[in-house]
Motif scaffolding. Structure first.
Motif, PDB file in Angstrom:
ATOM      1  N   MET A   1      71.306   7.591  32.325  1.00  0.00           N
ATOM      2  CA  MET A   1      71.409   8.095  30.969  1.00  0.00           C
ATOM      3  C   MET A   1      72.707   7.605  30.341  1.00  0.00           C
ATOM      4  SD  MET A   1      69.716   9.838  28.910  1.00  0.00           S
ATOM      5  CE  MET A   1      69.254  11.362  28.232  1.00  0.00           C
ATOM      6  N   LEU A   2      72.610   7.100  29.138  1.00  0.00           N
ATOM      7  CA  LEU A   2      73.787   6.603  28.438  1.00  0.00           C
ATOM      8  C   LEU A   2      74.450   7.718  27.643  1.00  0.00           C
ATOM      9  CD1 LEU A   2      72.463   3.205  27.024  1.00  0.00           C
ATOM     10  CD2 LEU A   2      73.653   3.644  29.167  1.00  0.00           C
ATOM     11  N   ASP A   3      75.780   7.702  27.648  1.00  0.00           N
ATOM     12  CA  ASP A   3      76.511   8.661  26.822  1.00  0.00           C
ATOM     13  C   ASP A   3      77.017   7.961  25.557  1.00  0.00           C
ATOM     14  OD1 ASP A   3      78.838   7.248  27.509  1.00  0.00           O
ATOM     15  OD2 ASP A   3      79.463   8.705  29.007  1.00  0.00           O
ATOM     16  N   ASP A   4      77.729   8.707  24.705  1.00  0.00           N
ATOM     17  CA  ASP A   4      78.204   8.147  23.435  1.00  0.00           C
ATOM     18  C   ASP A   4      79.103   6.933  23.635  1.00  0.00           C
ATOM     19  OD1 ASP A   4      76.796   9.899  21.856  1.00  0.00           O
ATOM     20  OD2 ASP A   4      78.457  11.312  21.613  1.00  0.00           O
ATOM     21  N   ARG A   5      79.960   6.977  24.650  1.00  0.00           N
ATOM     22  CA  ARG A   5      80.844   5.828  24.892  1.00  0.00           C
ATOM     23  C   ARG A   5      80.050   4.598  25.316  1.00  0.00           C
ATOM     24  NH1 ARG A   5      85.745   8.990  27.731  1.00  0.00           N
ATOM     25  NH2 ARG A   5      87.057   9.231  25.887  1.00  0.00           N
ATOM     26  N   ASP A   6      79.006   4.791  26.109  1.00  0.00           N
ATOM     27  CA  ASP A   6      78.152   3.664  26.491  1.00  0.00           C
ATOM     28  C   ASP A   6      77.516   3.031  25.255  1.00  0.00           C
ATOM     29  OD1 ASP A   6      78.599   3.968  29.254  1.00  0.00           O
ATOM     30  OD2 ASP A   6      76.924   5.353  29.468  1.00  0.00           O
ATOM     31  N   HIS A   7      76.999   3.872  24.357  1.00  0.00           N
ATOM     32  CA  HIS A   7      76.396   3.370  23.120  1.00  0.00           C
ATOM     33  C   HIS A   7      77.423   2.603  22.290  1.00  0.00           C
ATOM     34  CE1 HIS A   7      72.521   5.353  23.567  1.00  0.00           C
ATOM     35  NE2 HIS A   7      73.139   6.470  23.889  1.00  0.00           N
ATOM     36  N   GLN A   8      78.616   3.167  22.168  1.00  0.00           N
ATOM     37  CA  GLN A   8      79.681   2.494  21.409  1.00  0.00           C
ATOM     38  C   GLN A   8      80.044   1.172  22.067  1.00  0.00           C
ATOM     39  OE1 GLN A   8      82.499   5.784  21.572  1.00  0.00           O
ATOM     40  NE2 GLN A   8      82.443   5.934  19.331  1.00  0.00           N
ATOM     41  N   LEU A   9      80.147   1.184  23.378  1.00  0.00           N
ATOM     42  CA  LEU A   9      80.505  -0.029  24.120  1.00  0.00           C
ATOM     43  C   LEU A   9      79.458  -1.122  23.915  1.00  0.00           C
ATOM     44  CD1 LEU A   9      82.353  -1.519  26.057  1.00  0.00           C
ATOM     45  CD2 LEU A   9      81.248  -0.307  27.955  1.00  0.00           C
ATOM     46  N   LEU A  10      78.192  -0.763  24.009  1.00  0.00           N
ATOM     47  CA  LEU A  10      77.124  -1.739  23.791  1.00  0.00           C
ATOM     48  C   LEU A  10      77.174  -2.293  22.365  1.00  0.00           C
ATOM     49  CD1 LEU A  10      74.157  -0.038  25.658  1.00  0.00           C
ATOM     50  CD2 LEU A  10      75.329  -2.151  26.323  1.00  0.00           C
ATOM     51  N   THR A  11      77.435  -1.438  21.399  1.00  0.00           N
ATOM     52  CA  THR A  11      77.533  -1.876  20.007  1.00  0.00           C
ATOM     53  C   THR A  11      78.702  -2.841  19.830  1.00  0.00           C
ATOM     54  OG1 THR A  11      76.500   0.152  19.204  1.00  0.00           O
ATOM     55  CG2 THR A  11      77.817  -1.096  17.613  1.00  0.00           C
ATOM     56  N   LEU A  12      79.864  -2.504  20.394  1.00  0.00           N
ATOM     57  CA  LEU A  12      81.036  -3.374  20.292  1.00  0.00           C
ATOM     58  C   LEU A  12      80.793  -4.721  20.962  1.00  0.00           C
ATOM     59  CD1 LEU A  12      83.831  -0.726  20.977  1.00  0.00           C
ATOM     60  CD2 LEU A  12      83.473  -1.986  18.827  1.00  0.00           C
ATOM     61  N   LEU A  13      80.172  -4.717  22.130  1.00  0.00           N
ATOM     62  CA  LEU A  13      79.911  -5.967  22.842  1.00  0.00           C
ATOM     63  C   LEU A  13      78.887  -6.827  22.101  1.00  0.00           C
ATOM     64  CD1 LEU A  13      79.928  -4.740  26.539  1.00  0.00           C
ATOM     65  CD2 LEU A  13      81.579  -6.284  25.453  1.00  0.00           C
ATOM     66  N   GLN A  14      77.908  -6.193  21.463  1.00  0.00           N
ATOM     67  CA  GLN A  14      76.946  -6.974  20.680  1.00  0.00           C
ATOM     68  C   GLN A  14      77.608  -7.623  19.472  1.00  0.00           C
ATOM     69  OE1 GLN A  14      72.594  -5.565  20.453  1.00  0.00           O
ATOM     70  NE2 GLN A  14      73.811  -3.688  20.431  1.00  0.00           N
ATOM     71  N   ASP A  15      78.605  -6.957  18.924  1.00  0.00           N
ATOM     72  CA  ASP A  15      79.329  -7.502  17.782  1.00  0.00           C
ATOM     73  C   ASP A  15      80.201  -8.676  18.194  1.00  0.00           C
ATOM     74  OD1 ASP A  15      80.290  -7.465  15.028  1.00  0.00           O
ATOM     75  OD2 ASP A  15      82.167  -6.736  15.906  1.00  0.00           O
TER      76      ASP A  15
ATOM     77  N   LEU B   1      69.768 -10.627  12.682  1.00  0.00           N
ATOM     78  CA  LEU B   1      70.716  -9.976  13.575  1.00  0.00           C
ATOM     79  C   LEU B   1      70.395 -10.304  15.024  1.00  0.00           C
ATOM     80  CD1 LEU B   1      70.757  -6.389  12.008  1.00  0.00           C
ATOM     81  CD2 LEU B   1      72.372  -8.245  11.597  1.00  0.00           C
ATOM     82  N   THR B   2      71.401 -10.330  15.831  1.00  0.00           N
ATOM     83  CA  THR B   2      71.181 -10.417  17.276  1.00  0.00           C
ATOM     84  C   THR B   2      71.376  -9.046  17.913  1.00  0.00           C
ATOM     85  OG1 THR B   2      73.489 -11.011  17.662  1.00  0.00           O
ATOM     86  CG2 THR B   2      71.900 -12.833  17.386  1.00  0.00           C
ATOM     87  N   ALA B   3      72.123  -8.179  17.242  1.00  0.00           N
ATOM     88  CA  ALA B   3      72.374  -6.833  17.756  1.00  0.00           C
ATOM     89  C   ALA B   3      71.163  -5.949  17.518  1.00  0.00           C
ATOM     90  CB  ALA B   3      73.610  -6.236  17.088  1.00  0.00           C
ATOM     91  N   VAL B   4      70.926  -5.041  18.451  1.00  0.00           N
ATOM     92  CA  VAL B   4      69.857  -4.058  18.314  1.00  0.00           C
ATOM     93  C   VAL B   4      70.470  -2.663  18.337  1.00  0.00           C
ATOM     94  CG1 VAL B   4      68.096  -5.548  19.335  1.00  0.00           C
ATOM     95  CG2 VAL B   4      69.406  -4.014  20.805  1.00  0.00           C
ATOM     96  N   PRO B   5      69.799  -1.680  17.751  1.00  0.00           N
ATOM     97  CA  PRO B   5      70.316  -0.305  17.828  1.00  0.00           C
ATOM     98  C   PRO B   5      70.346   0.154  19.283  1.00  0.00           C
ATOM     99  CG  PRO B   5      68.501  -0.471  16.255  1.00  0.00           C
ATOM    100  CD  PRO B   5      68.568  -1.768  16.980  1.00  0.00           C
ATOM    101  N   THR B   6      71.379   0.866  19.649  1.00  0.00           N
ATOM    102  CA  THR B   6      71.530   1.287  21.051  1.00  0.00           C
ATOM    103  C   THR B   6      71.182   2.744  21.279  1.00  0.00           C
ATOM    104  OG1 THR B   6      73.861   1.883  20.784  1.00  0.00           O
ATOM    105  CG2 THR B   6      73.355  -0.418  21.382  1.00  0.00           C
ATOM    106  N   ARG B   7      70.898   3.504  20.269  1.00  0.00           N
ATOM    107  CA  ARG B   7      70.705   4.948  20.391  1.00  0.00           C
ATOM    108  C   ARG B   7      69.357   5.353  20.994  1.00  0.00           C
ATOM    109  NH1 ARG B   7      75.322   7.702  20.386  1.00  0.00           N
ATOM    110  NH2 ARG B   7      76.752   6.704  18.958  1.00  0.00           N
ATOM    111  N   TYR B   8      68.488   4.423  21.287  1.00  0.00           N
ATOM    112  CA  TYR B   8      67.174   4.781  21.821  1.00  0.00           C
ATOM    113  C   TYR B   8      67.144   4.850  23.342  1.00  0.00           C
ATOM    114  CZ  TYR B   8      65.609   4.140  17.071  1.00  0.00           C
ATOM    115  OH  TYR B   8      65.455   4.269  15.712  1.00  0.00           O
ATOM    116  N   ALA B   9      68.223   4.447  23.981  1.00  0.00           N
ATOM    117  CA  ALA B   9      68.268   4.460  25.450  1.00  0.00           C
ATOM    118  C   ALA B   9      68.584   5.843  25.966  1.00  0.00           C
ATOM    119  CB  ALA B   9      69.325   3.477  25.943  1.00  0.00           C
TER     120      ALA B   9
END
Length: 153
Positions: free
Chosen positions: A1-15, A145-153
């Motif tokens: 299960m991903l937490d908020d920091r994981d979601h933020q991290l994935l978003t930052l890395l996609q950027d 875009l190459t980034a995808v929303p991360t909140r669905y994980a």
């Protein structure tokens, strides 16, 4: 299960996957070692499939995008394998999607110019039989875009 920091991290890395671990850690209020462990865990668990460089298509002379709608009368395993191999062998075909409805596939092709499409067309039809192909030239990219929303994980 991903937490908020994981979601933020994935978003930052996609950027920007080149961000330093120190920068990522600072943005996430983590220590660099904790951030590094999170990145490794996200890789190990398959959330990060790979890290790539995005090439400027205009700079490498591939400014043209053509979408091709493909219809086929054949759907047996042998034909599907031939089709997958044929589109896989043509590097200008950068995406292939199987569709529902009256069209079987859509191909995204990147080219130096519209005239080059004929070369790709001939290479593809020489390898696999198709019932119909219709090409559509992209006049403008409105969103890509190459980034995808991360909140669905």
């Amino acid at each position: 299960m991903l937490d908020d920091r994981d979601h933020q991290l994935l978003t930052l890395l996609q950027d920007d996957a080149d961000r330093s671990v120190a920068d990522l850690a600072e943005r996430l209020a983590l220590s660099p070692s904790a951030c590094s462990r999170r990145i490794q865990r996200l890789k190990d668990e398959g959330y990060i499939a790979r890290r790539v460089a995005l090439v400027d298509r205009k700079r490498i002379n591939l400014p043209t995008t053509i979408f091709v709608l493909v219809k086929t009368a054949r759907h047996e395993k042998g034909w599907l394998e031939e089709f997958h191999a044929a589109v896989g062998a043509i590097p200008e075909i950068v995406e292939v999607h199987r569709l529902t409805g009256s069209v079987d596939y859509i191909l995204k092709i990147v080219l130096p110019n519209v005239e080059h499409y004929d070369t790709i067309y001939k290479r593809l039809v020489a390898k696999v039989s198709l019932a119909d192909m219709s090409a559509f030239i992209s006049m403008e990219t409105v969103k890509s875009l190459t980034a995808v929303p991360t909140r669905y994980a």
